[in-house]
Scaffold this motif. Sequence first.
Motif, PDB file in Angstrom:
ATOM      1  N   GLU A  50      -2.594   6.494  -1.859  1.00  0.00           N
ATOM      2  CA  GLU A  50      -2.238   6.476  -0.444  1.00  0.00           C
ATOM      3  C   GLU A  50      -1.903   5.070   0.050  1.00  0.00           C
ATOM      4  O   GLU A  50      -1.036   4.898   0.900  1.00  0.00           O
ATOM      5  N   ASP A  51      -2.606   4.060  -0.489  1.00  0.00           N
ATOM      6  CA  ASP A  51      -2.303   2.694  -0.063  1.00  0.00           C
ATOM      7  C   ASP A  51      -0.887   2.293  -0.437  1.00  0.00           C
ATOM      8  O   ASP A  51      -0.245   1.503   0.266  1.00  0.00           O
ATOM      9  N   GLY A  52      -0.396   2.797  -1.569  1.00  0.00           N
ATOM     10  CA  GLY A  52       0.980   2.514  -1.961  1.00  0.00           C
ATOM     11  C   GLY A  52       1.971   3.062  -0.949  1.00  0.00           C
ATOM     12  O   GLY A  52       2.918   2.370  -0.535  1.00  0.00           O
ATOM     13  N   TRP A  53       1.770   4.312  -0.530  1.00  0.00           N
ATOM     14  CA  TRP A  53       2.647   4.911   0.484  1.00  0.00           C
ATOM     15  C   TRP A  53       2.558   4.137   1.804  1.00  0.00           C
ATOM     16  O   TRP A  53       3.576   3.873   2.457  1.00  0.00           O
ATOM     17  N   ARG A  54       1.335   3.798   2.195  1.00  0.00           N
ATOM     18  CA  ARG A  54       1.151   3.080   3.457  1.00  0.00           C
ATOM     19  C   ARG A  54       1.893   1.747   3.447  1.00  0.00           C
ATOM     20  O   ARG A  54       2.602   1.396   4.403  1.00  0.00           O
ATOM     21  N   LEU A  55       1.752   1.007   2.349  1.00  0.00           N
ATOM     22  CA  LEU A  55       2.386  -0.307   2.268  1.00  0.00           C
ATOM     23  C   LEU A  55       3.906  -0.200   2.204  1.00  0.00           C
ATOM     24  O   LEU A  55       4.627  -1.027   2.786  1.00  0.00           O
ATOM     25  N   LEU A  56       4.410   0.825   1.500  1.00  0.00           N
ATOM     26  CA  LEU A  56       5.863   1.015   1.429  1.00  0.00           C
ATOM     27  C   LEU A  56       6.428   1.312   2.813  1.00  0.00           C
ATOM     28  O   LEU A  56       7.450   0.741   3.221  1.00  0.00           O
ATOM     29  N   ALA A  57       5.756   2.201   3.547  1.00  0.00           N
ATOM     30  CA  ALA A  57       6.234   2.521   4.893  1.00  0.00           C
ATOM     31  C   ALA A  57       6.197   1.294   5.790  1.00  0.00           C
ATOM     32  O   ALA A  57       7.138   1.023   6.558  1.00  0.00           O
TER      33      ALA A  57
ATOM     34  N   ASP B 195      11.357  -8.011   0.285  1.00  0.00           N
ATOM     35  CA  ASP B 195      11.104  -8.260  -1.137  1.00  0.00           C
ATOM     36  C   ASP B 195      10.109  -7.270  -1.731  1.00  0.00           C
ATOM     37  O   ASP B 195      10.060  -7.088  -2.949  1.00  0.00           O
ATOM     38  N   VAL B 196       9.297  -6.650  -0.882  1.00  0.00           N
ATOM     39  CA  VAL B 196       8.247  -5.763  -1.360  1.00  0.00           C
ATOM     40  C   VAL B 196       8.772  -4.369  -1.673  1.00  0.00           C
ATOM     41  O   VAL B 196       8.245  -3.668  -2.536  1.00  0.00           O
ATOM     42  N   VAL B 197       9.821  -3.949  -0.971  1.00  0.00           N
ATOM     43  CA  VAL B 197      10.238  -2.540  -1.003  1.00  0.00           C
ATOM     44  C   VAL B 197      10.558  -2.025  -2.400  1.00  0.00           C
ATOM     45  O   VAL B 197      10.044  -0.968  -2.801  1.00  0.00           O
ATOM     46  N   PRO B 198      11.395  -2.700  -3.221  1.00  0.00           N
ATOM     47  CA  PRO B 198      11.737  -2.116  -4.532  1.00  0.00           C
ATOM     48  C   PRO B 198      10.516  -1.868  -5.420  1.00  0.00           C
ATOM     49  O   PRO B 198      10.401  -0.798  -6.043  1.00  0.00           O
ATOM     50  N   ASP B 199       9.609  -2.827  -5.473  1.00  0.00           N
ATOM     51  CA  ASP B 199       8.436  -2.653  -6.328  1.00  0.00           C
ATOM     52  C   ASP B 199       7.537  -1.529  -5.827  1.00  0.00           C
ATOM     53  O   ASP B 199       6.996  -0.743  -6.611  1.00  0.00           O
ATOM     54  N   LEU B 200       7.358  -1.448  -4.508  1.00  0.00           N
ATOM     55  CA  LEU B 200       6.514  -0.386  -3.971  1.00  0.00           C
ATOM     56  C   LEU B 200       7.160   0.984  -4.135  1.00  0.00           C
ATOM     57  O   LEU B 200       6.474   1.990  -4.328  1.00  0.00           O
ATOM     58  N   ASP B 201       8.475   1.039  -4.055  1.00  0.00           N
ATOM     59  CA  ASP B 201       9.178   2.306  -4.275  1.00  0.00           C
ATOM     60  C   ASP B 201       8.884   2.840  -5.673  1.00  0.00           C
ATOM     61  O   ASP B 201       8.578   4.032  -5.858  1.00  0.00           O
ATOM     62  N   ALA B 202       8.971   1.962  -6.687  1.00  0.00           N
ATOM     63  CA  ALA B 202       8.650   2.372  -8.056  1.00  0.00           C
ATOM     64  C   ALA B 202       7.169   2.702  -8.197  1.00  0.00           C
ATOM     65  O   ALA B 202       6.781   3.632  -8.914  1.00  0.00           O
ATOM     66  N   HIS B 203       6.331   1.951  -7.477  1.00  0.00           N
ATOM     67  CA  HIS B 203       4.878   2.148  -7.555  1.00  0.00           C
ATOM     68  C   HIS B 203       4.485   3.546  -7.091  1.00  0.00           C
ATOM     69  O   HIS B 203       3.716   4.248  -7.760  1.00  0.00           O
ATOM     70  N   VAL B 204       4.995   3.981  -5.950  1.00  0.00           N
ATOM     71  CA  VAL B 204       4.607   5.306  -5.449  1.00  0.00           C
ATOM     72  C   VAL B 204       5.246   6.429  -6.264  1.00  0.00           C
ATOM     73  O   VAL B 204       4.682   7.516  -6.372  1.00  0.00           O
ATOM     74  N   ALA B 205       6.421   6.158  -6.863  1.00  0.00           N
ATOM     75  CA  ALA B 205       7.032   7.184  -7.713  1.00  0.00           C
ATOM     76  C   ALA B 205       6.170   7.442  -8.949  1.00  0.00           C
ATOM     77  O   ALA B 205       6.014   8.589  -9.384  1.00  0.00           O
TER      78      ALA B 205
END
Length: 649
Positions: free
Chosen positions: A194-201, A178-188
């Motif tokens: 860096e925390d955004g990338w870490r959490l997405l990975a 459930d987290v992936v789509p929002d974090l994908d937009a967040h890092v874009a």
Amino acid sequence: MRVSFGVLGPVTAWDGTGAPVDLKGPRHRAVLARLIVARGRVVPVGHLVEDLWDDPPPGAVGAVRTFVAALRRRLEPHRPPREPARLLVTDGPGYALRAAPDTVDAWRFADAVTAAADELPRSALDRLDTALGWWRGPAYADFDQPWARADRHRLDQMRLTAVERRAEALLALGLAADVVPDLDAHVADHPWREDGWRLLALALYRAGRQADALAVLRRARELLRDQLGLDPGPRLRGLEADLRRQADAEPTGPARVWADAAAAYERSVVPGARARLESTVGLLRSLAVTGPGGLEAARDQRVAAIDAAEQLGDPDLTARVIGGYDVPAIWTRADDPEQAARVVAAAERALAGLGPDAPEATRARLLATVAVESRGLPSTRGPEAARQAEAIARRLADPALLAQALNGVFMQTFHRAGLAAERDAVGAELVTLADRHGLAPVGILGHLIRVQARGALADFATADTHADAADRLAARHESPLTGVFTTWYRAMRTAATGAPLPEAEAAYRSAATRLAGCGMPGVERGLLPLALLCLRVWHDLPADFPDGTDWGPYAPWARPLVLLAADRRADAAAALRRTPAPPRDLLLEALWTLTGHAAVALGDRDAIRRARAALAPAAHELAGAGSGMLTAGPVATHLDRFDAALGSD
């Protein structure tokens, strides 16, 4: 009128009904916004002039004063002429906005993000979802002056932090996909985070997408190097190393266990099976103690489960579904009285429908449910059901059943004032049961009851011990709502042990931040103003509160004192005549104290006598402290005042 302010989007204000306040032109809104940025501090008129105009025109100071006067008329439309403003005040060389912390969305947002950092994942998720929902667009959307840009940047960084903390909470709850789509937009949108990338990975990896997770980390490294000339920080490097070693793999972790067990249940138990309904009750029992969202969902689904059981026409199944929801209850005002009445009615139907061979334990659980859910009602059925449930449970020597029955007994020990010692004995037995049989939720309930009872008896050393014990159990067993009660207890203790009035008020206001969205409407509405009113009555100060204060269910007992403070004696006297006897609950003594003080001020001797008679059995207690939430001081002090007013009677 209680006014609230919004800067998380276009600058606006709302009145007590939620209707927008007409703030007139952009310069008026700019003055308001600049004062909100100052967060209660004084902004000199000269600074306002500099912040509103790049090249101030002649008469700019007078224009600012005109804007302020117009804003005051809009924000306090009922303020009498020549009475000083309470909200937008003049202070020395300038102006300040003296708004309550919870009335400005940006201030409320900052407090919520800070509080979420110390909460368990479910509670943090609920708080952050609520807080992020307050955003209506870019902060100070209609202004681009340096002061607006600076605060917008600060709030934007806080919002990004909230987005990332929300993702962390979802990951902790096993909801990686459930987290992936929002974090994908967040890092874009924010590639430097860096925390955004870490959490997405991490989310991709826990969702079973190892290759995608490593690709994200490569992309992060390239973007940071190419755009910012930076190497990834230690947390990103460490995660990449962990993923490559599969040190952070989750196939045997708690989220995977849950998913596999749920899938096996889905395959094995047919949709219409009665076992599904009974299993649902166990799930709802666990859900109810996970936090605000879980408690609300559990309440709603509980009634749906009862309805479904009754439709099957099996009284024994219905009885198990009703009685199996043995969630401990500490507050004596039902969160949803209508729903509670439905549960009681269903329990009574199940009791009537059970045959002579029905297990005694089943009957006892239904009786305990009746006792708990009929809390605060004046009928004799609740106490009777509590006594019957307790007798059966003691005869069967079933500790869990006895704990449920004692919860019903506790809820029915409010037929008169002064029963803190009886409730303390119930709490002590619950603690003993919990310690002997490993019943953590029962232990939390027992400790909280003792916090309330020992607080009423002014034994704060013992109450402190039980508050600390409740917090330790709650942390170990993920019961975040416990902290609402222990935080309020500590605020009440501050007030009860002689802290200066401003310090006591500040403690209550701080505790009130735990109430918003706590999922307990029976606790939430009106508690803060009631606590502040009790404090003012104890210190013999007028009930001076803003128009539009939400007193919740306590309005009938507050109204006479509030009208007296507004010098409306005739209206206050009429309100006092309409004031009912307080409900039989944890605030019985506090509300009788308010009634008695209004009666003294108005010279209503009959009302004084009623208040005195009701409070006399509690002469050894602190008024209201049995709630564990607030106090109006020693009952004996109030009785002395009533006696003085009555004279020779």
